[in-house]
Design a protein around this motif. Structure first.
Motif, PDB file in Angstrom:
ATOM      1  N   LEU A  75       0.830  -1.205   0.000  1.00 33.47           N
ATOM      2  CA  LEU A  75       0.000   0.000   0.000  1.00 33.47           C
ATOM      3  C   LEU A  75       0.861   1.250   0.000  1.00 33.47           C
ATOM      4  N   ARG A  76       2.001   1.174   0.705  1.00 32.60           N
ATOM      5  CA  ARG A  76       2.882   2.340   0.741  1.00 32.60           C
ATOM      6  C   ARG A  76       3.571   2.522  -0.608  1.00 32.60           C
ATOM      7  N   GLY A  77       3.909   1.392  -1.260  1.00 33.44           N
ATOM      8  CA  GLY A  77       4.518   1.431  -2.596  1.00 33.44           C
ATOM      9  C   GLY A  77       5.959   1.908  -2.576  1.00 33.44           C
ATOM     10  N   GLY A  78       6.617   1.807  -3.689  1.00 41.13           N
ATOM     11  CA  GLY A  78       8.000   2.283  -3.815  1.00 41.13           C
ATOM     12  C   GLY A  78       8.968   1.464  -2.990  1.00 41.13           C
ATOM     13  N   LYS A  79      10.144   2.027  -2.784  1.00 35.72           N
ATOM     14  CA  LYS A  79      11.162   1.340  -1.983  1.00 35.72           C
ATOM     15  C   LYS A  79      10.742   1.373  -0.520  1.00 35.72           C
ATOM     16  N   THR A  80      10.853   0.251   0.130  1.00 39.63           N
ATOM     17  CA  THR A  80      10.466   0.229   1.533  1.00 39.63           C
ATOM     18  C   THR A  80      11.583  -0.396   2.356  1.00 39.63           C
ATOM     19  N   TYR A  81      11.784   0.128   3.537  1.00 37.51           N
ATOM     20  CA  TYR A  81      12.790  -0.407   4.445  1.00 37.51           C
ATOM     21  C   TYR A  81      12.103  -1.140   5.590  1.00 37.51           C
ATOM     22  N   LYS A 115      20.112   0.579   8.802  1.00 35.43           N
ATOM     23  CA  LYS A 115      20.045   0.754  10.260  1.00 35.43           C
ATOM     24  C   LYS A 115      19.673  -0.518  11.049  1.00 35.43           C
ATOM     25  N   PRO A 116      20.510  -1.552  10.926  1.00 34.82           N
ATOM     26  CA  PRO A 116      20.198  -2.806  11.626  1.00 34.82           C
ATOM     27  C   PRO A 116      20.090  -2.658  13.150  1.00 34.82           C
ATOM     28  N   GLU A 117      20.892  -1.750  13.730  1.00 34.24           N
ATOM     29  CA  GLU A 117      20.839  -1.602  15.199  1.00 34.24           C
ATOM     30  C   GLU A 117      19.479  -1.070  15.648  1.00 34.24           C
ATOM     31  N   GLN A 121      16.277  -2.802  17.989  1.00 36.37           N
ATOM     32  CA  GLN A 121      15.596  -2.175  19.136  1.00 36.37           C
ATOM     33  C   GLN A 121      14.091  -2.399  19.083  1.00 36.37           C
ATOM     34  N   LEU A 122      13.611  -2.846  17.924  1.00 33.63           N
ATOM     35  CA  LEU A 122      12.161  -3.008  17.756  1.00 33.63           C
ATOM     36  C   LEU A 122      11.713  -4.461  17.693  1.00 33.63           C
ATOM     37  N   ALA A 123      12.643  -5.364  17.336  1.00 31.39           N
ATOM     38  CA  ALA A 123      12.225  -6.763  17.117  1.00 31.39           C
ATOM     39  C   ALA A 123      13.337  -7.736  17.503  1.00 31.39           C
ATOM     40  N   HIS A 124      12.931  -8.951  17.842  1.00 27.95           N
ATOM     41  CA  HIS A 124      13.879 -10.061  17.897  1.00 27.95           C
ATOM     42  C   HIS A 124      14.057 -10.582  16.472  1.00 27.95           C
ATOM     43  N   LEU A 125      15.163 -11.279  16.234  1.00 26.72           N
ATOM     44  CA  LEU A 125      15.348 -11.930  14.936  1.00 26.72           C
ATOM     45  C   LEU A 125      15.255 -13.439  15.126  1.00 26.72           C
TER      46      LEU A 125
END
Ligand code: ATP
Length: 204
Positions: A75-81, A115-117, A121-125
């Motif tokens: 929905l956001r479209g384009g490049k997404t991170y 920005k992996p760090e 801070q937001l999720a476990h992997l």
């Protein structure tokens, strides 16, 4: 706790579906969200439109309540991170612990992501591995083998998890379709029927 599995899903296949269910059951996740990417920054454009890939995904998970589709990147479209997607999900569900699910190949490249760090801070992997595969080489201080640990911290741990090994790739399925070969049994029949009915992937 919910799982997030991003991918181009071009098309979705049993390698995605079986392993997603493995992770959902192993960690007793309330759901796994499959997040189709609109236009992934790290690879060439998918062969099908986002809407076509999404329709195939919907068919694939229609009768599996543990797997749900999250359309926000499309929905956001384009490049997404991934970082932006995680921020947006966290904003909607601040009390939910998020587990970002990656294949071990994708995890190898993770330090080069945007920005992996901050992602950590937001999720476990959760790193999907072959049974007996050695631990990943980076983020050693974050690795745990106890899935219960994921509940003790909000984010930032890395859990290697052995999943069913299926040598299936969307690249190979697209190749077979272009060559007029049947990819049956590599992906759900209903998805294959939709691909054939709509003549997707059939010319290069
Ligand atoms: P392509 O061949 O077009 O690169 P793919 O089949 O690898 O596609 P993606 O959509 O890129 O599929 O994958 C999304 C996620 O699913 C990635 O994290 C990837 O590691 C994982 N994945 C893909 N195929 C498998 C498989 N056979 N077993 C386990 N995980 C898989």
């Amino acid at each position: 706790m919910i799982g997030l599995l991003g991918g181009t899903f071009d098309p979705i296949h049993y390698g995605h579906l079986r392993t997603a269910l493995d992770v959902q059951q192993a960690l007793a996740l309330s759901e796994i969200r499959l997040i189709p990417l609109a236009d992934p920054p790290h690879r060439t454009a998918p062969s099908c439109s986002p809407e076509q890939r999404l329709a195939l995904l919907q068919t694939a998970v229609a009768d599996e309540p543990g797997l749900v589709i999250d359309q926000r990147e499309i929905l956001r479209g384009g490049k997404t991170y991934t970082l932006d997607t995680l921020r947006s999900i966290k904003q909607e569900t601040p009390d939910e612990t998020l587990c970002l699910i990656l294949g071990s190949d994708a995890f190898n490249g993770f330090p080069n992501w945007h920005k992996p760090e901050l992602i950590l801070q937001l999720a476990h992997l959760v790193v999907m591995q072959r049974p007996g595969e050695p631990d990943p080489l980076h983020y050693h201080d974050r690795i745990t083998h106890q899935s219960a640990d994921l509940l003790t911290k909000e984010a930032g741990l890395v859990l290697p998890l052995a999943v069913t090994q299926l040598e299936i790739s969307a690249t190979r399925i697209r190749q077979m379709l272009r060559q007029g070969l049947s990819p049956r049994y590599l992906l759900p029949d209903a998805v294959l029927k939709q691909i054939i009915d709509q003549q997707l992937y059939q010319s290069s």
